[in-house]
Design a protein around this motif. Structure first.
Motif, PDB file in Angstrom:
ATOM      1  N   ALA A 243       0.766  -1.105   0.273  1.00 30.08           N
ATOM      2  CA  ALA A 243       0.182   0.058   0.006  1.00 30.08           C
ATOM      3  C   ALA A 243       0.681   1.291   0.035  1.00 30.08           C
ATOM      4  O   ALA A 243       0.602   2.103  -0.728  1.00 30.08           O
ATOM      5  CB  ALA A 243      -0.849  -0.048   1.032  1.00 30.08           C
ATOM      6  N   ARG A 244       1.848   1.379   0.705  1.00 27.44           N
ATOM      7  CA  ARG A 244       2.847   2.309   0.784  1.00 27.44           C
ATOM      8  C   ARG A 244       3.701   2.723  -0.649  1.00 27.44           C
ATOM      9  O   ARG A 244       3.853   3.827  -1.032  1.00 27.44           O
ATOM     10  CB  ARG A 244       4.005   2.327   1.819  1.00 27.44           C
ATOM     11  CG  ARG A 244       4.656   3.412   2.289  1.00 27.44           C
ATOM     12  CD  ARG A 244       5.526   3.161   3.417  1.00 27.44           C
ATOM     13  NE  ARG A 244       6.083   4.349   3.871  1.00 27.44           N
ATOM     14  CZ  ARG A 244       5.726   5.329   4.655  1.00 27.44           C
ATOM     15  NH1 ARG A 244       4.661   5.182   5.381  1.00 27.44           N
ATOM     16  NH2 ARG A 244       6.462   6.569   4.891  1.00 27.44           N
ATOM     17  N   TYR A 245       3.854   1.620  -1.291  1.00 25.67           N
ATOM     18  CA  TYR A 245       4.463   1.777  -2.577  1.00 25.67           C
ATOM     19  C   TYR A 245       3.512   2.180  -3.561  1.00 25.67           C
ATOM     20  O   TYR A 245       3.820   3.242  -4.315  1.00 25.67           O
ATOM     21  CB  TYR A 245       4.946   0.103  -3.056  1.00 25.67           C
ATOM     22  CG  TYR A 245       6.332  -0.332  -2.808  1.00 25.67           C
ATOM     23  CD1 TYR A 245       7.382   0.541  -2.676  1.00 25.67           C
ATOM     24  CD2 TYR A 245       6.525  -1.447  -2.483  1.00 25.67           C
ATOM     25  CE1 TYR A 245       8.727   0.190  -2.724  1.00 25.67           C
ATOM     26  CE2 TYR A 245       7.560  -2.045  -2.178  1.00 25.67           C
ATOM     27  CZ  TYR A 245       8.756  -1.330  -2.235  1.00 25.67           C
ATOM     28  OH  TYR A 245      10.277  -1.766  -1.847  1.00 25.67           O
ATOM     29  N   ARG A 246       2.238   1.756  -3.156  1.00 19.57           N
ATOM     30  CA  ARG A 246       1.235   2.319  -4.211  1.00 19.57           C
ATOM     31  C   ARG A 246       1.038   3.911  -3.996  1.00 19.57           C
ATOM     32  O   ARG A 246       0.950   4.661  -5.212  1.00 19.57           O
ATOM     33  CB  ARG A 246      -0.153   1.666  -3.762  1.00 19.57           C
ATOM     34  CG  ARG A 246      -1.169   1.418  -5.000  1.00 19.57           C
ATOM     35  CD  ARG A 246      -2.299   0.581  -4.562  1.00 19.57           C
ATOM     36  NE  ARG A 246      -1.957  -0.745  -4.401  1.00 19.57           N
ATOM     37  CZ  ARG A 246      -1.878  -1.599  -5.568  1.00 19.57           C
ATOM     38  NH1 ARG A 246      -1.650  -1.070  -6.880  1.00 19.57           N
ATOM     39  NH2 ARG A 246      -1.554  -2.828  -5.492  1.00 19.57           N
ATOM     40  N   GLU A 247       1.144   4.151  -2.752  1.00 22.19           N
ATOM     41  CA  GLU A 247       1.117   5.585  -2.712  1.00 22.19           C
ATOM     42  C   GLU A 247       2.153   6.476  -3.052  1.00 22.19           C
ATOM     43  O   GLU A 247       2.264   7.417  -3.929  1.00 22.19           O
ATOM     44  CB  GLU A 247       1.229   5.860  -1.017  1.00 22.19           C
ATOM     45  CG  GLU A 247      -0.111   6.314  -0.378  1.00 22.19           C
ATOM     46  CD  GLU A 247       0.055   6.496   1.232  1.00 22.19           C
ATOM     47  OE1 GLU A 247      -0.549   5.615   1.816  1.00 22.19           O
ATOM     48  OE2 GLU A 247       0.957   7.126   1.595  1.00 22.19           O
ATOM     49  N   ARG A 248       3.502   6.006  -2.952  1.00 18.43           N
ATOM     50  CA  ARG A 248       4.668   6.666  -3.175  1.00 18.43           C
ATOM     51  C   ARG A 248       4.865   6.592  -4.803  1.00 18.43           C
ATOM     52  O   ARG A 248       5.756   7.371  -5.237  1.00 18.43           O
ATOM     53  CB  ARG A 248       6.067   5.882  -2.638  1.00 18.43           C
ATOM     54  CG  ARG A 248       5.786   6.159  -1.024  1.00 18.43           C
ATOM     55  CD  ARG A 248       6.049   7.430  -0.602  1.00 18.43           C
ATOM     56  NE  ARG A 248       6.215   7.892   0.675  1.00 18.43           N
ATOM     57  CZ  ARG A 248       5.302   8.012   1.520  1.00 18.43           C
ATOM     58  NH1 ARG A 248       3.935   8.021   1.165  1.00 18.43           N
ATOM     59  NH2 ARG A 248       5.330   8.148   2.853  1.00 18.43           N
ATOM     60  N   ALA A 250       2.550   6.734  -7.085  1.00 17.57           N
ATOM     61  CA  ALA A 250       1.477   7.148  -7.772  1.00 17.57           C
ATOM     62  C   ALA A 250       1.809   8.213  -8.950  1.00 17.57           C
ATOM     63  O   ALA A 250       2.897   8.993  -8.724  1.00 17.57           O
ATOM     64  CB  ALA A 250       0.359   8.101  -6.957  1.00 17.57           C
ATOM     65  N   GLU A 259      -4.717  -4.369  -6.739  1.00 20.93           N
ATOM     66  CA  GLU A 259      -4.854  -4.309  -5.201  1.00 20.93           C
ATOM     67  C   GLU A 259      -5.283  -5.660  -4.769  1.00 20.93           C
ATOM     68  O   GLU A 259      -4.594  -6.370  -3.785  1.00 20.93           O
ATOM     69  CB  GLU A 259      -5.781  -3.017  -4.699  1.00 20.93           C
ATOM     70  CG  GLU A 259      -5.040  -1.867  -4.741  1.00 20.93           C
ATOM     71  CD  GLU A 259      -5.735  -0.859  -4.262  1.00 20.93           C
ATOM     72  OE1 GLU A 259      -5.957  -0.840  -3.033  1.00 20.93           O
ATOM     73  OE2 GLU A 259      -6.018   0.154  -4.804  1.00 20.93           O
ATOM     74  N   ASP A 329       9.341   1.408   6.842  1.00 21.80           N
ATOM     75  CA  ASP A 329       8.810   2.391   5.959  1.00 21.80           C
ATOM     76  C   ASP A 329       9.763   3.376   5.435  1.00 21.80           C
ATOM     77  O   ASP A 329       9.677   3.817   4.184  1.00 21.80           O
ATOM     78  CB  ASP A 329       7.808   3.225   6.999  1.00 21.80           C
ATOM     79  CG  ASP A 329       6.537   2.451   7.079  1.00 21.80           C
ATOM     80  OD1 ASP A 329       6.343   1.555   6.595  1.00 21.80           O
ATOM     81  OD2 ASP A 329       5.685   3.002   7.998  1.00 21.80           O
ATOM     82  N   ASP A 333      10.271   3.899   1.388  1.00 20.22           N
ATOM     83  CA  ASP A 333      10.376   5.376   0.962  1.00 20.22           C
ATOM     84  C   ASP A 333      11.636   5.261  -0.144  1.00 20.22           C
ATOM     85  O   ASP A 333      11.824   5.855  -1.360  1.00 20.22           O
ATOM     86  CB  ASP A 333      10.295   6.189   1.855  1.00 20.22           C
ATOM     87  CG  ASP A 333       8.953   6.421   2.299  1.00 20.22           C
ATOM     88  OD1 ASP A 333       8.215   5.501   1.980  1.00 20.22           O
ATOM     89  OD2 ASP A 333       8.771   6.948   3.459  1.00 20.22           O
TER      90      ASP A 333
END
Ligand SMILES: Cc1ncc(COP(=O)(O)O)c(C=O)c1O
Length: 345
Positions: A243-248, A250, A259, A329, A333
């Motif tokens: 989920a964090r990869y997906r955010e970072r 985008a 997903e 995390d 990043d």
């Protein structure tokens, strides 16, 4: 360097193995029995037999389905060599099937086209952690070996992967969803599992039916039990990393994995890029991040075969970013930043 994979091990794991060593009973025994019961419950099947590797489990799965010389077995072309070797070790012939562009597993339509009069089984894997629908494969009319090596814990339509086919296998290699160092499991109905148990141990048998030593030790099983107890926590962290990869990522010039909710346990976080994969890997390595091709080399290439356009395309475009429970995390990043720089001209 941020490694591409890393097992998740802790003091409790070490203590479990140490306890077995102190007991003096290190070969297959009570820990293996208990691990098998716990795995069967987790898979939602009658029984499970643990063995020395996922490869051994695949070979035994085909043997208990009576696959042997003269048989053809459908296997994915975009997968690791173990899926080829398990067939040839039974004296049967692998028939490669092209990839499905959405699931990255094999294409059910192509599998249908490649059926022969001698097809006796199909090996269907849940590629990189995404549980696939087995209905279209069940409709092929041959037994399906459900390869859950990368997807232990994924749920499809309310049922865990591994519960549908006549027989399922898993792997406990160091970087899999849970580890015993090396190891594997065959799960399914009690009669097939009993046959696998018979074939994994050659000792003191009245006949010379081809058997081998494919057993797991109690040291490994003790580790596996501790890992299995934490599988849900491992999966939750893998999903959080994804989920964090997906955010970072985008807006980055790449295609992200689906997903897919409970279906996906993110054994790998596989992105598709237009830039040449080798160059992206090299640029990320220079920035301190180990990214990899998720499949070293598709099987049709090793065999010099053509006619696998989707496998070929996935090999040219897919890249696996580090994704495992112990990834922090800040590391996620750092990977995302290195990736963005590596794919941005
Ligand atoms: C889908 C799949 N099946 C089977 C195997 C073989 O497992 P093992 O390495 O435990 O022999 C692997 C190994 O990576 C795999 O990815």
């Amino acid at each position: 360097m941020i490694p591409h994979s890393r097992p998740t091990l802790d003091a409790d794991d070490a203590e479990r193995v140490a306890r077995v060593i102190r007991s003096g009973h290190v070969a297959q025994g009570a820990e293996v029995d208990a691990f098998e019961r716990e795995l069967a419950a987790r898979f939602g099947v009658a029984a499970a037999a643990v063995v020395s590797s996922g490869s051994a489990a695949l070979e035994l799965a085909l043997r208990v389905l009576d696959v042997g010389p003269g048989a053809d077995v459908l296997v994915p072309s975009y997968a690791c060599d173990a899926l080829h070797h398990c067939v040839t070790r039974c004296g049967a012939a692998p028939v490669l099937v092209d990839a499905d562009p959405t699931t990255l597993s094999l294409s059910a339509d192509d599998a249908k086209r490649r059926l022969t009069g001698h097809t006796r089984a199909a090996v269907v894997h849940h590629a990189f952690g995404l549980g696939v629908d087995l209905d279209a494969f069940a409709a092929l009319g041959v037994p399906v070996v459900e390869d859950c090596a990368q997807a232990l814990g994924a749920i499809v339509d309310g049922r865990p992967v591994g519960a549908r086919g006549p027989v399922a296998v898993g792997s406990f290699y160091a970087t899999k969803m849970l580890t015993t160092g090396e190891g594997g499991v065959l799960a399914g109905p009690a009669d097939l599992v009993a046959r696998a148990r018979d074939l994994r141990d050659y000792d003191e048998r009245p006949d010379l039916v081809p058997r081998f030593n494919y057993k797991m030790t109690d040291m490994q099983a003790a580790l596996g039990r501790g890992q299995l107890a934490r599988l849900d926590a491992f999966i939750a962290r893998r999903r959080a990393v994804a989920a964090r990869y997906r955010e970072r990522l985008a807006g980055a010039p790449c295609r992200l994995p689906p997903e897919a909710g409970a279906r996906h346990v993110f054994h790998r976080f596989v992105v598709q890029v237009d830039a040449p994969v080798e160059a992206v890997i090299a640029r990320m390595a220079a920035a301190g991040v180990a990214a990899r091709r998720p499949v070293f080399r598709p099987l049709h290439r090793a065999l010099g075969l053509s006619g696998y356009p989707e496998s070929e395309r996935l090999w040219a475009t897919c890249l696996s970013l580090p994704c495992y429970p112990s990834l922090t995390d800040p590391e996620v990043d750092a990977v995302a930043t290195a990736f963005r720089r590596a794919v941005t001209p």
